[in-house]
Design an enzyme around this catalytic site. Structure first.
Site, PDB file in Angstrom:
ATOM      1  N   GLU A  63       0.844  -1.226   0.027  1.00  0.00           N
ATOM      2  CA  GLU A  63       0.176  -0.023  -0.051  1.00  0.00           C
ATOM      3  C   GLU A  63       0.854   1.190   0.006  1.00  0.00           C
ATOM      4  OE1 GLU A  63      -3.344  -0.198  -0.653  1.00  0.00           O
ATOM      5  OE2 GLU A  63      -2.887   2.028  -0.870  1.00  0.00           O
TER       6      GLU A  63
HETATM    7  C1  LIG Z   1       2.355 -10.077   1.030  1.00  0.00           C
HETATM    8  C2  LIG Z   1       2.287  -9.169  -0.076  1.00  0.00           C
HETATM    9  C3  LIG Z   1       0.975  -8.658  -0.525  1.00  0.00           C
HETATM   10  C4  LIG Z   1       0.404  -7.685  -1.524  1.00  0.00           C
HETATM   11  N1  LIG Z   1      -0.629  -7.589  -2.010  1.00  0.00           N
HETATM   12  C5  LIG Z   1      -0.827  -6.913  -3.083  1.00  0.00           C
HETATM   13  C6  LIG Z   1      -1.998  -6.528  -3.494  1.00  0.00           C
HETATM   14  O1  LIG Z   1      -2.999  -6.953  -2.947  1.00  0.00           O
HETATM   15  N2  LIG Z   1      -2.333  -5.934  -4.700  1.00  0.00           N
HETATM   16  C7  LIG Z   1      -1.103  -5.281  -5.301  1.00  0.00           C
HETATM   17  O2  LIG Z   1      -1.238  -4.550  -6.438  1.00  0.00           O
HETATM   18  N3  LIG Z   1       0.241  -5.310  -4.771  1.00  0.00           N
HETATM   19  C8  LIG Z   1       0.380  -5.943  -3.468  1.00  0.00           C
HETATM   20  N4  LIG Z   1       1.883  -6.229  -2.949  1.00  0.00           N
HETATM   21  C9  LIG Z   1       2.889  -5.497  -3.765  1.00  0.00           C
HETATM   22  C10 LIG Z   1       3.296  -4.397  -2.925  1.00  0.00           C
HETATM   23  O3  LIG Z   1       2.586  -3.420  -2.918  1.00  0.00           O
HETATM   24  C11 LIG Z   1       4.699  -3.923  -3.438  1.00  0.00           C
HETATM   25  O4  LIG Z   1       5.561  -5.432  -3.042  1.00  0.00           O
HETATM   26  C12 LIG Z   1       5.075  -2.649  -3.109  1.00  0.00           C
HETATM   27  O5  LIG Z   1       4.534  -1.749  -3.532  1.00  0.00           O
HETATM   28  C13 LIG Z   1       6.762  -2.498  -3.418  1.00  0.00           C
HETATM   29  O6  LIG Z   1       7.064  -2.813  -4.463  1.00  0.00           O
HETATM   30  P1  LIG Z   1       8.215  -3.727  -5.039  1.00  0.00           P
HETATM   31  O7  LIG Z   1       8.073  -4.685  -4.262  1.00  0.00           O
HETATM   32  O8  LIG Z   1       8.280  -3.870  -6.488  1.00  0.00           O
HETATM   33  O9  LIG Z   1       9.517  -3.007  -4.370  1.00  0.00           O
HETATM   34  P2  LIG Z   1      10.191  -1.811  -4.957  1.00  0.00           P
HETATM   35  O10 LIG Z   1       9.267  -0.859  -5.744  1.00  0.00           O
HETATM   36  O11 LIG Z   1      11.319  -2.404  -6.044  1.00  0.00           O
HETATM   37  O12 LIG Z   1      10.923  -1.121  -3.773  1.00  0.00           O
HETATM   38  C14 LIG Z   1      12.173  -1.721  -3.104  1.00  0.00           C
HETATM   39  C15 LIG Z   1      12.806  -0.661  -2.204  1.00  0.00           C
HETATM   40  O13 LIG Z   1      13.224   0.671  -3.040  1.00  0.00           O
HETATM   41  C16 LIG Z   1      12.483   1.867  -2.613  1.00  0.00           C
HETATM   42  N5  LIG Z   1      12.121   2.629  -3.719  1.00  0.00           N
HETATM   43  C17 LIG Z   1      11.390   2.352  -4.659  1.00  0.00           C
HETATM   44  N6  LIG Z   1      11.245   3.307  -5.493  1.00  0.00           N
HETATM   45  C18 LIG Z   1      11.996   4.420  -5.069  1.00  0.00           C
HETATM   46  C19 LIG Z   1      12.211   5.384  -5.300  1.00  0.00           C
HETATM   47  N7  LIG Z   1      11.550   6.182  -6.468  1.00  0.00           N
HETATM   48  N8  LIG Z   1      12.774   6.626  -4.528  1.00  0.00           N
HETATM   49  C20 LIG Z   1      13.118   6.002  -3.213  1.00  0.00           C
HETATM   50  N9  LIG Z   1      12.881   4.726  -2.851  1.00  0.00           N
HETATM   51  C21 LIG Z   1      12.376   3.806  -3.758  1.00  0.00           C
HETATM   52  C22 LIG Z   1      11.182   1.145  -1.772  1.00  0.00           C
HETATM   53  O14 LIG Z   1      10.646   2.321  -0.898  1.00  0.00           O
HETATM   54  C23 LIG Z   1      11.832  -0.075  -1.339  1.00  0.00           C
HETATM   55  O15 LIG Z   1      12.314   0.025   0.015  1.00  0.00           O
HETATM   56  C24 LIG Z   1       1.795  -6.966  -2.086  1.00  0.00           C
HETATM   57  C25 LIG Z   1       3.174  -7.356  -1.661  1.00  0.00           C
HETATM   58  C26 LIG Z   1       3.307  -8.452  -0.680  1.00  0.00           C
HETATM   59  C27 LIG Z   1       4.804  -9.047  -0.509  1.00  0.00           C
END
Ligand SMILES: Cc1cc2nc3c(=O)[nH]c(=O)nc-3n(C[C@H](O)[C@H](O)[C@H](O)COP(=O)(O)OP(=O)(O)OC[C@H]3O[C@@H](n4cnc5c(N)ncnc54)[C@H](O)[C@@H]3O)c2cc1C
Length: 615
Positions: free
Chosen positions: A455
């Protein structure tokens, strides 16, 4: 393993009542034009009913479901998720009781009650069994989107079935290369001659992406219509049911939404986190939410407050459960003599709650849990008041809505970060017993970690706070909150019991005001690296200010109640203690930490990638 201990969920109803009625004063809205069919007794009855459900129905499934996780089974439509035994019965009971629909319009089978009440109900539902409640939470979120943006036909087709628990819902945003960067999504929608859209793409990490609790699942899918602009502006929201719906409302053909697998993960193991494939057989159809294209992100954004508050409540729920488990353990577990008798081998052994470090740990947990609960209930009460004043007093409505906007990133990020930390303290209080599974606090720790990630990661929350929320309405939302805190400081600074603590609150307001000016300066000078690098820290400091204020406000109410002859001495004294502890132990550090920002240390920005390590 002792299942009885592990599955034990605890909820403090008296504290919840305090937040609702003595702090947020939700009974002020039990009037015509407000929640006229509600009163204190009905509200407390709902809390009692929820607690019973949490203690007797969903709570007892929590530890066992964590062990088992979700399983996969074969079906003619590919793999399907099998949730732990007992979830289906609990699901049916949950919807029979209507506990998820307290603040929903009667038109859709809801009880037209306060959002603030729903907050504490959700706290109990989540605290008892986070995984189980995820299915209901996502369904509610998807239904809310439909209620806000759906066409009349979309609403009549989906809403009743979803809010009644017959069909579930999901939010499908994330893709392998589109996490925080939602705008990178590549799921495609192709318009057909009959006006419908065919969908093609893969979404990952979809909570409740499949389940065996409901006969249908309605996916809210962000996708790009062929030819739409790149980035978030070109994303549209599609309603994609797993099973198509016939014109007469009955279920039709499978809609080519297949399960690619489920994730094996650290926590919330009985919440199915799914890979979903749309249109693998070129037969997946969706309809545009509200019939409008390229509005997907705007629609998501408008629902974000509720979704982010919901995650803050998840944090609150597990923090509270972990705290109450630690408290119970600390009263039972005897270990060593008291500090006064530490040299006497024959001194009686005492319960660990008698040891100063354990008392400090417990009070820290208590203060944080109560502070986060205060923020969550306050936000929802502001929502309720914003709604109440809409059309009656626009200025008041704007004030209340403004406070919601300002406080939402705080409850989401602080609530989730602190949930993990409170759970960690709870593990520590249990000693070795906390590290093994018997007492359930290691599950609270694992389950709570995801709250800071989904979220919108907590960094995204902090950027939302510093880059959008501080300046919203020309800074009026922030000024209103700071003004309210300063007025409180003025009123209580000479109080014999609270005065010293209130003085630290006053100093904190000054420190945070200084930090706000610093952020404005950095933004003006284009020092965006510093803004981003210190945003999380600022969010934490501002959260502590708000928690400190709300705890002290609660303490002032408690003091007045005691002075008025209340017989609930322990309860109200407890409120004073947690407020004074937080003000004296946490607030004084806000100034020093804000001061660190003034040094503008940019080591993290200037260090080369190679210099981090050679491994
Ligand atoms: C158990 C679980 C349930 C989930 N449920 C849902 C769901 O129901 N629906 C859905 O759509 N998604 C869902 N998600 C996905 C979740 O919303 C994403 O994992 C989350 O948005 C982070 O994206 P990412 O994992 O690709 O991490 P990334 O975006 O790759 O981020 C990795 C790190 O880099 C940082 N970062 C990334 N971009 C930037 C930036 N521009 N500036 C500074 N820091 C940055 C982040 O803060 C983080 O610390 C779920 C994930 C999990 C693990």
């Amino acid at each position: 393993m002792s299942n009885t201990l592990r599955n034990r969920y605890r909820a403090d109803l008296r504290e919840m009542e305090f937040q609702l009625f003595e702090m947020a004063k939700i009974d002020e809205l039990f009037v015509p034009g407000g929640f006229e069919n509600w009163n204190k007794e009905t509200s407390l009855a709902v809390l009692e009913q929820t607690r019973q459900f949490a203690y007797e129905v969903s709570g007892p499934l929590n530890g066992y479901a964590d062990e088992l996780g979700c399983q996969l089974a074969d079906s003619p439509e590919g793999k399907r998720v099998v949730t732990p035994k007992g979830f289906k019965e609990a699901w049916d009971k949950l919807f029979e009781l209507g506990l998820t629909n307290i603040a929903v319009d009667a038109e859709y089978g809801g009880l037209e009650g306060p959002h603030a009440l729903q907050v504490v109900v959700e706290e109990m539902l989540t605290g008892a069994n986070t995984s189980f409640n995820m299915y209901a939470g996502l369904t509610f979120g998807a239904a809310e989107m439909l209620a806000a943006f759906g066409t009349p036909t979309q609403k009549s087709t989906f809403l009743g079935n979803m809010l009644g628990g017959k069909w579930a819902g999901t939010m499908c945003l994330t893709e392998p290369n589109a996490g925080s960067d939602v705008g990178a999504a590549t799921t495609k929608a192709v318009k057909q001659a009959d006006g419908r859209y065919k969908l093609y793409g893969t979404k990952i990490y979809i909570s409740g992406g499949d389940n065996d609790l409901t006969e249908n699942i309605v996916h809210m899918v962000l996708a790009r219509i062929e030819g739409a602009p790149a980035g978030t502006k070109g994303l549209s929201l599609f309603i994609v049911p797993r099973v198509r719906i016939n014109a007469d409302g009955t279920l039709g053909k499978f809609n080519d939404v297949t399960l690619g697998g489920i994730e094996h993960k650290m926590g919330i193991r009985a919440s199915a986190t799914c890979v979903l494939n749309f249109g693998e057989s070129d037969d997946c159809y969706g309809e545009l939410m509200g019939g409008v294209a390229n509005e997907g992100i705007k629609q998501m954004f408008r629902m974000m407050n509720t979704a982010r508050l919901a995650v803050g409540i998840q944090g609150l729920a597990l923090a509270s459960n972990a705290y109450l488990a630690a408290l119970s353990y600390a009263k039972d577990r005897k270990q060593g003599p008291s500090i006064e008798n530490f040299k006497d081998a024959n001194a009686p052994k005492v319960a660990i709650i008698q040891h100063p470090d354990i008392r400090r740990s417990l009070l820290e947990m208590k203060a944080k849990v109560e502070g986060i609960r205060s923020i969550a209930v306050l936000i929802a009460a502001h929502q309720d008041r914003a709604h109440f004043y809409q059309g009656k007093d626009d200025e008041k409505a704007a004030f209340h809505q403004g406070q919601v906007e300002l406080l939402v990133p705080i409850v989401k990020a602080y609530g989730s970060d602190q949930a993990f930390r409170v759970a960690e303290i709870a593990v520590q209080v249990h000693g070795g017993a906390g590290y093994i599974k018997d007492y359930g606090v290691e599950q609270d720790l694992r389950d709570s970690k995801i709250f800071s990630i989904y979220e919108g990661t907590n960094h995204i929350q902090s950027m939302d706070l510093v880059a959008r929320k501080l300046g919203q309405r020309g800074g009026m939302n922030l000024m209103a909150l700071a003004g309210e805190i300063q007025a409180f400081v003025e009123e209580h600074k000479d109080d014999a019991t609270l005065g010293g603590a209130v003085a630290t609150l006053g100093a904190s307001v000054e420190a945070i005001n200084g930090a706000v000016m610093r952020f404005m300066g950095w933004s003006g000078e284009g020092k965006l690296g510093l803004v981003s690098m210190f945003a999380n820290r600022f969010l934490e400091l501002m959260s502590e200010l708000v928690v400190g204020y709300l705890l002290l406000k609660g303490a002032a109410i408690a003091k007045a109640a005691l002075a008025g002859g209340s017989t609930e001495k322990a309860f109200y004294e407890g409120k004073i203690h947690s407020a004074v502890w937080f003000a004296r132990n946490i607030l004084p550090t806000t100034g020093a930490r804000a001061e660190v920002m003034a040094q503008e240390d940019d080591s993290a920005l200037t260090i080369s990638d190679e210099a981090f390590a050679s491994a």
